[in-house]
Design an enzyme around this catalytic site. Structure first.
Site, mmCIF file in Angstrom:
data_model
loop_
_atom_site.group_PDB
_atom_site.id
_atom_site.type_symbol
_atom_site.label_atom_id
_atom_site.label_comp_id
_atom_site.label_asym_id
_atom_site.label_seq_id
_atom_site.Cartn_x
_atom_site.Cartn_y
_atom_site.Cartn_z
ATOM 1 C CG ASP A 235 -1.856 1.179 1.247
ATOM 2 O OD1 ASP A 235 -2.899 1.099 0.578
ATOM 3 O OD2 ASP A 235 -1.554 2.192 1.911
ATOM 4 C CG ASP B 58 -3.150 3.527 -2.148
ATOM 5 O OD1 ASP B 58 -4.136 2.769 -2.087
ATOM 6 O OD2 ASP B 58 -2.648 4.063 -1.155
ATOM 7 C CD GLU B 59 -5.321 -1.236 -0.500
ATOM 8 O OE1 GLU B 59 -5.580 -0.142 0.010
ATOM 9 O OE2 GLU B 59 -5.470 -2.322 0.072
HETATM 10 N N1 DCP Z 1 -8.881 8.552 -0.795
HETATM 11 C C1 DCP Z 1 -9.886 9.517 -0.905
HETATM 12 N N2 DCP Z 1 -10.882 9.581 0.050
HETATM 13 C C2 DCP Z 1 -10.918 8.711 1.090
HETATM 14 C C3 DCP Z 1 -9.905 7.734 1.205
HETATM 15 C C4 DCP Z 1 -8.891 7.682 0.241
HETATM 16 O O1 DCP Z 1 -9.882 10.310 -1.850
HETATM 17 N N3 DCP Z 1 -11.879 8.813 2.016
HETATM 18 C C5 DCP Z 1 -7.812 8.544 -1.806
HETATM 19 C C6 DCP Z 1 -6.659 9.420 -1.405
HETATM 20 C C7 DCP Z 1 -5.607 8.484 -0.919
HETATM 21 C C8 DCP Z 1 -5.863 7.230 -1.748
HETATM 22 O O2 DCP Z 1 -7.268 7.226 -1.970
HETATM 23 O O3 DCP Z 1 -4.288 8.997 -1.104
HETATM 24 C C9 DCP Z 1 -5.427 5.944 -1.053
HETATM 25 O O4 DCP Z 1 -6.147 5.785 0.157
HETATM 26 P P1 DCP Z 1 -5.529 5.147 1.461
HETATM 27 O O5 DCP Z 1 -6.658 4.779 2.331
HETATM 28 O O6 DCP Z 1 -4.551 4.087 1.112
HETATM 29 O O7 DCP Z 1 -4.803 6.390 2.198
HETATM 30 P P2 DCP Z 1 -3.429 7.100 1.894
HETATM 31 O O8 DCP Z 1 -2.622 6.398 0.872
HETATM 32 O O9 DCP Z 1 -3.713 8.533 1.580
HETATM 33 O O10 DCP Z 1 -2.713 7.086 3.299
HETATM 34 P P3 DCP Z 1 -1.979 5.864 4.073
HETATM 35 O O11 DCP Z 1 -0.555 6.285 4.183
HETATM 36 O O12 DCP Z 1 -2.654 5.775 5.367
HETATM 37 O O13 DCP Z 1 -2.158 4.636 3.221
HETATM 38 CA CA CA Z 2 -2.240 4.175 1.007
HETATM 39 CA CA CA Z 3 -4.940 2.033 0.065
#
Ligand code: DCP
Ligand code: CA
Ligand code: CA
Length: 367
Positions: free
Chosen positions: A10, A110-111
């Site tokens: 991720d 992203d995963e």
């Molecule tokens: N995303 C979004 N709204 C949400 C959750 C996520 O637009 N409620 C988008 C933005 C994030 C991407 O999806 O960058 C990936 O979500 P993740 O849950 O993997 O969160 P992040 O990658 O941002 O953070 P982490 O470092 O916790 O994985």
């Molecule tokens: Ca992420």
């Molecule tokens: Ca993710």
């Protein structure tokens, strides 16, 4: 049966990290990516935020106005989402990740799950080394950090990936599964949302260990047969879901930085010929032909330009790919006065090689 070794990779604070890569001066500031609804200046929600912003409890889903309030004393940067840019980076990274896996499953932008059982012959130590290699390659080639969880199945791998973030690596061997899961809150399990979590709390279930000790028949009475059984199995780390390709590869692309900023066709082609070779190698590996060829150029002002050409029928020839890329860049450079910093090659409208053969045979028989 050989023990399975599954990884969940991720990317950390993905959208915000992409923006940091584009503009490294953001790295030491709180960065908030916003989905503006357009109704008023600050209406809309936070998509994600970098880890500096998270220290001020800014996170996905909260209103932009609230995020601004929390960060009003800080030198914070608020940016609108740029999905196309994140998709491009995602595709590049997924290309890297899939090359490490025997089976690969994209879960979101992203995963992804990687089944590496055969590659590491069931050895979790070796899987840990492989994960370090993957993290390094993603960092060196694409400039992003990720967090990886390794476990005997998808359920454990997913939870493990979320334990240490950012830039984390958590390995849970089969004999460690129970001890790993039991102290964690039940909310960590997929399928336990706020409502179910409350219900379980009322039943005296706080941790996954509490859930594991709970009588399965009673769980079935409360949640029904399917869900009750699932919760029980999940709580003891049982999950037989295979890692499998969902959907098909839609395009293959490679992007790379030029030795120097330039608008010289020869210099550009020197780079894109290499990229064509890499794209071609990937197509051969996947057994795919292409019907469209595209080029991408990131200019010195960071704007992204692209051009493409679609043929009447699919081809699998490297020469056609290189010739088309050359034509596209020739025209593009004559039309633009900017210098290119990064250039890329992309093929799309992909067709399985067997389908292409069939197409030709049909054509010969009926055409
Ligand atoms: N995303 C979004 N709204 C949400 C959750 C996520 O637009 N409620 C988008 C933005 C994030 C991407 O999806 O960058 C990936 O979500 P993740 O849950 O993997 O969160 P992040 O990658 O941002 O953070 P982490 O470092 O916790 O994985
Ligand atoms: Ca992420
Ligand atoms: Ca993710």
């Amino acid at each position: 049966m050989q023990v399975r070794v599954v990884m969940l990779v991720d990317l950390d604070y993905f959208f915000a990290q992409c923006e940091e890569r584009r503009n490294p001066s953001l790295k030491d500031k709180p960065v908030v990516i916003c989905v503006y609804s357009g109704r008023s200046e600050d209406s809309g929600a936070v998509s994600t935020a970098n880890y500096i912003a998270r220290k001020f409890s800014v996170k996905s889903g909260i209103p932009i106005s609230l995020a601004k309030k929390k960060l009003k004393e800080e030198d914070a940067v608020f940016l609108p989402v740029d999905h196309e840019f994140y998709e491009e980076i995602s595709e590049e990274i997924m290309g890297i990740l899939s090359s490490y896996a025997h089976r690969f499953e994209l879960v979101g932008i992203d995963e992804a799950y990687l089944d590496v059982s055969e590659k590491v012959k069931g050895d979790f130590e070796e899987a840990g080394e492989l994960a370090q290699k993957i993290k390094k390659e993603v960092k060196v080639k694409q400039g992003l950090t990720c967090s990886i969880g390794i476990g005997p199945n998808k359920l454990v791998a997913k939870i493990a990936a979320g334990i240490r973030k950012p830039d984390g690596l958590t390995i849970v061997k089969p004999e460690q599964v129970e001890g790993f899961l039991s102290p964690l809150p039940v909310r960590r399990l997929i399928g336990v949302g706020r409502k179910t979590g409350k219900k379980m709390q009322a039943m005296g279930i706080e941790t996954i260990g509490d859930l594991a000790k709970y009588d399965i028949q009673k769980l079935i009475e409360v949640f029904g047969k399917n869900l009750g059984t699932y919760f029980h199995n999940a709580s003891i780390g049982i999950d037989d879901e295979p890692v499998q390709e969902k959907g098909e590869v839609k395009s293959v692309s490679r992007l790379s930085t030029l030795k120097e900023d330039t608008r010289d066709l020869e210099l550009v082609l020197e780079k894109t010929d290499q990229l064509c070779d890499e794209v071609y190698a990937k197509l051969v590996e996947l057994g795919l032909s292409f019907k469209s060829v595209g080029i991408v150029a990131v200019m010195t002002d960071m704007s992204v330009r692209s051009r493409s050409k679609t043929f009447g029928s699919p081809t699998n020839e490297l020469e056609v790919l290189k010739k088309t890329v050359k034509e596209l860049f020739e025209r593009f450079l004559s039309e633009s006065e900017f210098q290119a910093r990064r250039v890329g090659v992309r093929v799309s409208h992909l067709v399985k090689e067997q389908e292409r053969q069939k197409h030709i045979t049909n054509f010969i028989q009926h055409g």
